[in-house]
Write an enzyme that holds these catalytic residues in place. Structure first.
Site, PDB file in Angstrom:
ATOM      1  N   ASP A  71      14.742  72.322  66.598  1.00 34.20           N
ATOM      2  CA  ASP A  71      14.610  73.019  67.687  1.00 34.20           C
ATOM      3  C   ASP A  71      13.943  74.251  67.583  1.00 34.20           C
ATOM      4  OD1 ASP A  71      17.285  73.987  66.803  1.00 34.20           O
ATOM      5  OD2 ASP A  71      17.688  74.641  68.667  1.00 34.20           O
ATOM      6  N   GLU A 133      20.394  74.812  67.392  1.00 33.89           N
ATOM      7  CA  GLU A 133      20.369  76.089  66.799  1.00 33.89           C
ATOM      8  C   GLU A 133      20.095  77.356  67.648  1.00 33.89           C
ATOM      9  OE1 GLU A 133      20.139  79.634  64.192  1.00 33.89           O
ATOM     10  OE2 GLU A 133      18.743  78.722  65.374  1.00 33.89           O
TER      11      GLU A 133
END
Length: 379
Positions: A71, A133
């Site tokens: 991500d 994250e």
């Protein structure tokens, strides 16, 4: 397998996945295909709306895990970029795009490093890749680690591929991180006319005195492996549109980055003490995204540092600075350290990583994997 040895095409394929947290947009499928070709057994793990991936090859010891995330943060105004932030375009020797350094480049380099090594390495290799994250970090690494423990996949050691380089590749290995605590303080008073303060109780004045107590002196002077802790007032808000009204309440927000001399509990107690000294009615909300942690230098860190030195010719500094990372969760399961690309462009417009540096990162990771997989014991 040969195609995977070059990290550039894999990085480009990952960048083309618009995986702005918590979206996946096919990133895990790209990795699953690459890892399956290298003999890994892959498990796609979805928690909430977050896609995660665990991949494993081998059964013996030692078990080395690589942790990373696909991500990315939003690209912002694409018109400010020299190339489409989700194109993976190569321009002037740079692979450009959101996630090029943080941290799709690290993932691509690690997989390419595995492909460049003999397939009969001793021990076990695994990858823990999350899509959560850059976001709340609630449905990513934390839950994958619990799943790994429940299924007998707890590693002996872990390398997190966050971009750690400050100036050149290999100059920094992070062996810990400071903790991060956020606090919201609301002090209540009595609303009234500013011309008649004796009929009111000004919460702004009380709040200022509380903040004065908290910021009057440094929290500490640092410790052996950590820089000094810092307390920053990040917001003061009254929401008062009138100039002649003493408000009923006042709010402040704090962020504390703390070392191993403190815990979130001790810091929360410090804030409560400052409020109690003021004697005002108040509310306090405290959230800690992670305690400080340290992987004490031992065989794992020593081998990692030596492999970095041999691969790059640079003497790495053992460091604990910066913000937080998912290493704060992994430390509860095994020794963990962070080593990755030079991070000067992460989260910026025109994020990019040099093609040449990406190849050198692959070679660095290959040396790291080979060295760690031949360790006799981990400490």
């Amino acid at each position: 397998m040969r195609a995977v040895r070059d990290p550039v095409p894999l990085l480009q394929a990952l960048i083309r996945c618009r995986s702005v947290t918590p979206a996946d947009d096919g990133a895990m499928a790209v990795l699953e295909t690459a890892l399956a070709a290298l003999g890994f057994t892959c498990a796609r793990l979805r928690f909430g709306e977050v896609e995660n991936l665990f991949a494993r090859r081998g059964t013996g010891s030692p078990h080395l895990c690589f942790a990373g995330h696909t991500d990315v943060v939003p690209a912002g105004d694409a018109a400010q970029w020299l190339a489409d932030p989700f194109s993976g375009e190569i321009r002037d020797g740079l692979v450009m795009g959101r996630g090029a350094t943080d941290m799709k480049g690290g993932i691509a380099a690690w997989i390419a490093a595995i492909a460049s090594l003999p397939p009969d390495l001793p021990g076990t290799l695994s990858l823990l890749i999350t899509g959560d994250e850059e976001g709340p970090a609630l449905d990513g690494t934390v839950k994958v680690l619990d799943w790994m423990a429940a299924h007998g996949h707890t590693p002996d050691m872990c390398v997190v591929g966050e971009p750690t380089g400050k100036a050149v590749l290999g100059d920094t290995i992070k062996i810990g991180r400071r903790g991060s605590l956020n606090a919201m303080i609301v002090v209540h008073g009595v609303q009234g006319h500013s011309a008649y303060p004796q009929r009111a109780d000004n919460p702004v004045h009380r709040l200022i005195r509380v903040l004065g107590r908290l910021t009057a002196a440094p929290l500490d002077a640092g410790s052996q492996w950590f820089e000094p802790s810092t307390l920053q007032v990040t917001s003061i808000d009254v929401g008062n549109a009138a100039t002649n009204v003493i408000p009923a309440s006042a709010m402040a927000r704090l962020n504390i980055r703390f070392n191993d001399l403190h815990s979130s509990a001790s810091l929360a107690a410090r804030i409560r003490d400052a409020l109690e000294q003021e004697g005002a009615r108040h509310e306090l909300e405290v959230n800690c995204s992670g305690e400080s942690f340290l992987t004490q230098p031992g065989s794992f860190v020593e081998v990692l540092a030596r492999a970095t030195r041999e691969a790059t010719g640079v003497e790495p500094t053992l460091d604990t600075g910066g913000g937080t990372s998912d290493a704060r969760f992994i430390t509860h399961f095994c020794p963990v350290a962070e080593l990755g690309a030079v991070g000067t462009t992460m989260h910026k417009v025109n994020e990019a990583t040099p093609v040449e540096e990406l190849h050198r990162l692959r070679d660095l990771y290959a040396r790291v994997i080979h060295s760690l997989q031949h360790m006799e014991s981990v400490s």
